[in-house]
Each structure stands twice: as structure tokens, then as C-alpha cells.
Design a protein around this motif. Structure first.
Motif, PDB file in Angstrom:
ATOM      1  N   SER A   4       0.825  -1.325   0.134  1.00 10.44           N
ATOM      2  CA  SER A   4       0.262  -0.075  -0.014  1.00 10.44           C
ATOM      3  C   SER A   4       1.041   1.434  -0.127  1.00 10.44           C
ATOM      4  O   SER A   4       2.013   1.412   0.561  1.00 10.44           O
ATOM      5  N   SER A   5       0.321   2.179  -0.594  1.00 11.07           N
ATOM      6  CA  SER A   5       1.072   3.611  -0.613  1.00 11.07           C
ATOM      7  C   SER A   5      -0.183   4.607  -0.069  1.00 11.07           C
ATOM      8  O   SER A   5      -1.449   4.653  -1.342  1.00 11.07           O
ATOM      9  N   VAL A   6       0.145   5.469   0.334  1.00 11.46           N
ATOM     10  CA  VAL A   6      -0.430   6.578   0.771  1.00 11.46           C
ATOM     11  C   VAL A   6       0.302   7.820   0.168  1.00 11.46           C
ATOM     12  O   VAL A   6       1.005   8.099   1.658  1.00 11.46           O
ATOM     13  N   SER A   7      -0.197   9.119  -0.919  1.00 10.74           N
ATOM     14  CA  SER A   7       0.802  10.079  -0.971  1.00 10.74           C
ATOM     15  C   SER A   7      -0.194  11.358  -0.489  1.00 10.74           C
ATOM     16  O   SER A   7      -1.476  11.588  -1.641  1.00 10.74           O
ATOM     17  N   SER A   8      -0.059  12.327  -0.172  1.00  7.02           N
ATOM     18  CA  SER A   8      -0.077  14.294  -0.607  1.00  7.02           C
ATOM     19  C   SER A   8      -2.349  13.949  -0.020  1.00  7.02           C
ATOM     20  O   SER A   8      -2.606  14.214  -1.491  1.00  7.02           O
ATOM     21  N   GLY A   9      -2.716  12.526   0.425  1.00 10.98           N
ATOM     22  CA  GLY A   9      -3.930  13.055   0.690  1.00 10.98           C
ATOM     23  C   GLY A   9      -4.804  12.140  -0.382  1.00 10.98           C
ATOM     24  O   GLY A   9      -5.895  12.230  -0.727  1.00 10.98           O
ATOM     25  N   ARG A  10      -4.166  11.231  -1.972  1.00 10.74           N
ATOM     26  CA  ARG A  10      -4.669  10.828  -2.050  1.00 10.74           C
ATOM     27  C   ARG A  10      -4.679   9.429  -2.079  1.00 10.74           C
ATOM     28  O   ARG A  10      -3.255   9.403  -1.816  1.00 10.74           O
ATOM     29  N   LEU A  12      -4.090   5.864  -3.667  1.00 10.11           N
ATOM     30  CA  LEU A  12      -4.096   5.037  -4.696  1.00 10.11           C
ATOM     31  C   LEU A  12      -4.526   3.352  -4.767  1.00 10.11           C
ATOM     32  O   LEU A  12      -4.026   3.434  -4.007  1.00 10.11           O
ATOM     33  N   LYS A  13      -4.905   3.145  -5.924  1.00 12.06           N
ATOM     34  CA  LYS A  13      -5.233   1.696  -6.408  1.00 12.06           C
ATOM     35  C   LYS A  13      -4.132   1.001  -5.891  1.00 12.06           C
ATOM     36  O   LYS A  13      -3.456   0.937  -6.868  1.00 12.06           O
ATOM     37  N   ARG A  14      -3.972   0.164  -5.166  1.00  6.69           N
ATOM     38  CA  ARG A  14      -3.764  -1.361  -4.931  1.00  6.69           C
ATOM     39  C   ARG A  14      -4.165  -2.120  -5.600  1.00  6.69           C
ATOM     40  O   ARG A  14      -4.875  -2.389  -5.489  1.00  6.69           O
ATOM     41  N   LYS A  15      -2.750  -3.464  -6.394  1.00  4.61           N
ATOM     42  CA  LYS A  15      -3.626  -5.021  -6.062  1.00  4.61           C
ATOM     43  C   LYS A  15      -2.668  -5.516  -5.659  1.00  4.61           C
ATOM     44  O   LYS A  15      -1.956  -5.685  -4.883  1.00  4.61           O
ATOM     45  N   CYS A  16      -4.081  -6.619  -5.027  1.00  2.00           N
ATOM     46  CA  CYS A  16      -2.847  -7.870  -4.407  1.00  2.00           C
ATOM     47  C   CYS A  16      -1.790  -8.293  -4.757  1.00  2.00           C
ATOM     48  O   CYS A  16      -2.504  -8.337  -6.687  1.00  2.00           O
ATOM     49  N   LEU A  17      -1.641  -9.318  -4.827  1.00  2.00           N
ATOM     50  CA  LEU A  17      -0.466 -10.006  -5.825  1.00  2.00           C
ATOM     51  C   LEU A  17      -1.621 -11.352  -6.148  1.00  2.00           C
ATOM     52  O   LEU A  17      -1.179 -12.325  -7.030  1.00  2.00           O
ATOM     53  N   GLY A  19      -4.264 -10.262  -7.458  1.00  2.00           N
ATOM     54  CA  GLY A  19      -4.971  -9.600  -9.058  1.00  2.00           C
ATOM     55  C   GLY A  19      -6.006  -8.955  -8.444  1.00  2.00           C
ATOM     56  O   GLY A  19      -6.163  -8.175  -9.420  1.00  2.00           O
ATOM     57  N   ASP A  20      -6.820  -9.339  -7.435  1.00  2.00           N
ATOM     58  CA  ASP A  20      -7.811  -8.297  -6.728  1.00  2.00           C
ATOM     59  C   ASP A  20      -7.303  -6.929  -6.271  1.00  2.00           C
ATOM     60  O   ASP A  20      -5.879  -6.470  -5.779  1.00  2.00           O
ATOM     61  N   GLU A  21      -7.985  -5.785  -6.438  1.00  2.00           N
ATOM     62  CA  GLU A  21      -8.231  -4.208  -5.591  1.00  2.00           C
ATOM     63  C   GLU A  21      -7.765  -4.949  -3.963  1.00  2.00           C
ATOM     64  O   GLU A  21      -8.717  -5.720  -3.446  1.00  2.00           O
ATOM     65  N   ALA A  22      -6.690  -3.998  -3.812  1.00  2.00           N
ATOM     66  CA  ALA A  22      -6.905  -4.702  -2.418  1.00  2.00           C
ATOM     67  C   ALA A  22      -7.625  -3.638  -1.618  1.00  2.00           C
ATOM     68  O   ALA A  22      -7.974  -2.640  -1.228  1.00  2.00           O
ATOM     69  N   VAL A  23      -7.531  -4.004  -0.075  1.00  2.00           N
ATOM     70  CA  VAL A  23      -8.726  -3.139   0.878  1.00  2.00           C
ATOM     71  C   VAL A  23      -8.244  -3.151   2.090  1.00  2.00           C
ATOM     72  O   VAL A  23      -7.638  -3.184   2.885  1.00  2.00           O
ATOM     73  N   MET A  24      -8.891  -1.970   2.435  1.00  2.00           N
ATOM     74  CA  MET A  24      -8.678  -1.371   4.152  1.00  2.00           C
ATOM     75  C   MET A  24      -8.786  -2.374   4.861  1.00  2.00           C
ATOM     76  O   MET A  24     -10.587  -2.915   4.323  1.00  2.00           O
ATOM     77  N   LYS A  25      -8.451  -2.062   5.624  1.00  2.00           N
ATOM     78  CA  LYS A  25      -8.796  -3.255   6.839  1.00  2.00           C
ATOM     79  C   LYS A  25      -7.940  -3.626   8.485  1.00  2.00           C
ATOM     80  O   LYS A  25      -6.842  -2.993   8.187  1.00  2.00           O
ATOM     81  N   PRO A  26      -8.650  -3.454   9.196  1.00  2.00           N
ATOM     82  CA  PRO A  26      -8.483  -3.152  11.118  1.00  2.00           C
ATOM     83  C   PRO A  26      -7.843  -4.249  11.084  1.00  2.00           C
ATOM     84  O   PRO A  26      -7.929  -5.266  10.867  1.00  2.00           O
ATOM     85  N   SER A  27      -6.319  -3.863  12.010  1.00  2.00           N
ATOM     86  CA  SER A  27      -5.580  -4.623  12.272  1.00  2.00           C
ATOM     87  C   SER A  27      -5.293  -5.409  13.851  1.00  2.00           C
ATOM     88  O   SER A  27      -6.739  -4.905  14.437  1.00  2.00           O
ATOM     89  N   PHE A  37      -4.868  -1.688   7.626  1.00  3.45           N
ATOM     90  CA  PHE A  37      -3.809  -1.439   6.361  1.00  3.45           C
ATOM     91  C   PHE A  37      -4.482  -2.480   5.314  1.00  3.45           C
ATOM     92  O   PHE A  37      -5.801  -2.108   5.555  1.00  3.45           O
ATOM     93  N   LEU A  38      -3.575  -2.309   4.057  1.00  2.00           N
ATOM     94  CA  LEU A  38      -4.928  -2.381   2.500  1.00  2.00           C
ATOM     95  C   LEU A  38      -4.042  -4.194   2.878  1.00  2.00           C
ATOM     96  O   LEU A  38      -2.466  -4.708   3.116  1.00  2.00           O
ATOM     97  N   GLY A  39      -5.360  -4.269   2.583  1.00  2.00           N
ATOM     98  CA  GLY A  39      -4.828  -6.024   2.960  1.00  2.00           C
ATOM     99  C   GLY A  39      -5.663  -6.810   1.612  1.00  2.00           C
ATOM    100  O   GLY A  39      -6.316  -6.796   0.678  1.00  2.00           O
ATOM    101  N   CYS A  40      -5.622  -7.961   1.495  1.00  2.00           N
ATOM    102  CA  CYS A  40      -6.416  -9.258   0.332  1.00  2.00           C
ATOM    103  C   CYS A  40      -7.486  -9.553   0.745  1.00  2.00           C
ATOM    104  O   CYS A  40      -8.126  -9.338   2.112  1.00  2.00           O
ATOM    105  N   PRO A  41      -8.901  -8.947  -0.477  1.00  2.00           N
ATOM    106  CA  PRO A  41      -9.953  -9.317  -0.013  1.00  2.00           C
ATOM    107  C   PRO A  41     -10.483 -10.962   0.468  1.00  2.00           C
ATOM    108  O   PRO A  41     -11.589 -11.100   0.842  1.00  2.00           O
ATOM    109  N   LYS A  42      -9.540 -11.301   0.067  1.00  2.00           N
ATOM    110  CA  LYS A  42     -10.046 -12.742   0.039  1.00  2.00           C
ATOM    111  C   LYS A  42      -8.626 -13.431   1.457  1.00  2.00           C
ATOM    112  O   LYS A  42      -9.209 -15.113   1.350  1.00  2.00           O
TER     113      LYS A  42
END
Length: 133
Positions: A4-10, A12-17, A19-27, A37-42
Motif C-alpha cells: 500500500s501507499s498513500v501520498s499527499s492526501g490521495r 492510490l489503488k493497489r492490487k493484491c498479489l 490480482g484483486d484490488e486491495a481493501v482497507m482492513k483494521p489490524s 492496512f491494505l490487505g487481500c479481500p480474500k
């Protein structure tokens, strides 16, 4: 599994290994409770699938080992059957030899008996010995 990466308030869409789009999850760890953190939806399912795959691989190895053991046992039993057939053929051959020996001895005994009778009769006739009746 993901990055994951967040820069200057915007965001970025990240993909999981996977191939799906990563989702925000609580630790859920004690070290970072609630941290996002960004994690795999599966993830939970992917982890379960991975665990099942490992379990199946372990079972496959176990069954392969048992199959090899079975193959070894099969070879041993095949050898035993072959050996039993060899011994059986040997016994049949010995029985045939014993039977031939019996008939040969009987034939020799009959020849000796007949020969003895012939010689005895010949001797009685030549010498004029009278036999009691």
C-alpha cells in the motif's frame, strides 16, 4: 500479500498479489490494535485454502508412502507365490519319480519271481526231482 501507499492526501489503488484490488482492513494484533492496512479481500478464505492445500499435500505424501509400502508388499507376495509354485512343481516331480521307482521295483520283483520260477522248473525237469503234491 499486498502493498500500500498513500501520498499527499490521495489514495492510490493497489492490487493484491492475487490480482484483486486491495481493501482497507483494521489490524487485530496486540502490537497495532485497530491500525488500518491494505490487505487481500480474500485473506480469510485464501488462508483457509492455503491451509487446506497444505493439508491435502500432506495427505498425498502420506498416501504415496502407503502406496510404495503396498507395492513392496505386492512384490513380496508375488515372490512368495512364485516360490510356492516352484516348491509345488518340485513336489509333483518328486512324487512322479517315487511312483516310477515303485513301478520299476515292482517290475524287477516280478521279473525275479518269474525268472526264479522258470529256473526252478528247468532245474526240476533236468534233475528229475519229484515235487510233493
Amino acid at each position: 500479500m499486498s502493498s500500500s501507499s498513500v501520498s499527499s492526501g490521495r489514495t492510490l489503488k493497489r492490487k493484491c498479489l492475487c490480482g484483486d484490488e486491495a481493501v482497507m482492513k483494521p489490524s487485530g494484533t496486540d502490537l497495532n490494535p485497530g491500525r488500518r492496512f491494505l490487505g487481500c479481500p480474500k485473506y480469510p478464505k485464501a488462508k483457509l485454502i492455503e491451509d487446506k492445500a497444505n493439508e491435502y499435500e500432506k495427505k498425498a505424501t502420506e498416501y504415496e508412502s502407503k502406496a510404495k509400502e503396498f507395492d513392496n508388499m505386492t512384490e513380496v507376495y508375488e515372490w512368495r507365490i512364485k516360490e510356492m509354485k516352484r516348491v509345488e512343481r518340485k513336489k509333483i516331480k518328486e512324487a512322479g519319480t517315487m511312483e516310477r521307482n515303485f513301478w520299476m521295483k515292482l517290475l524287477v520283483a516280478l521279473l525275479v519271481l518269474v525268472g526264479g520260477c522258470i529256473l526252478f522248473n528247468y532245474g526240476v525237469r533236468e534233475e528229475g526231482i519229484a515235487l510233493p503234491r
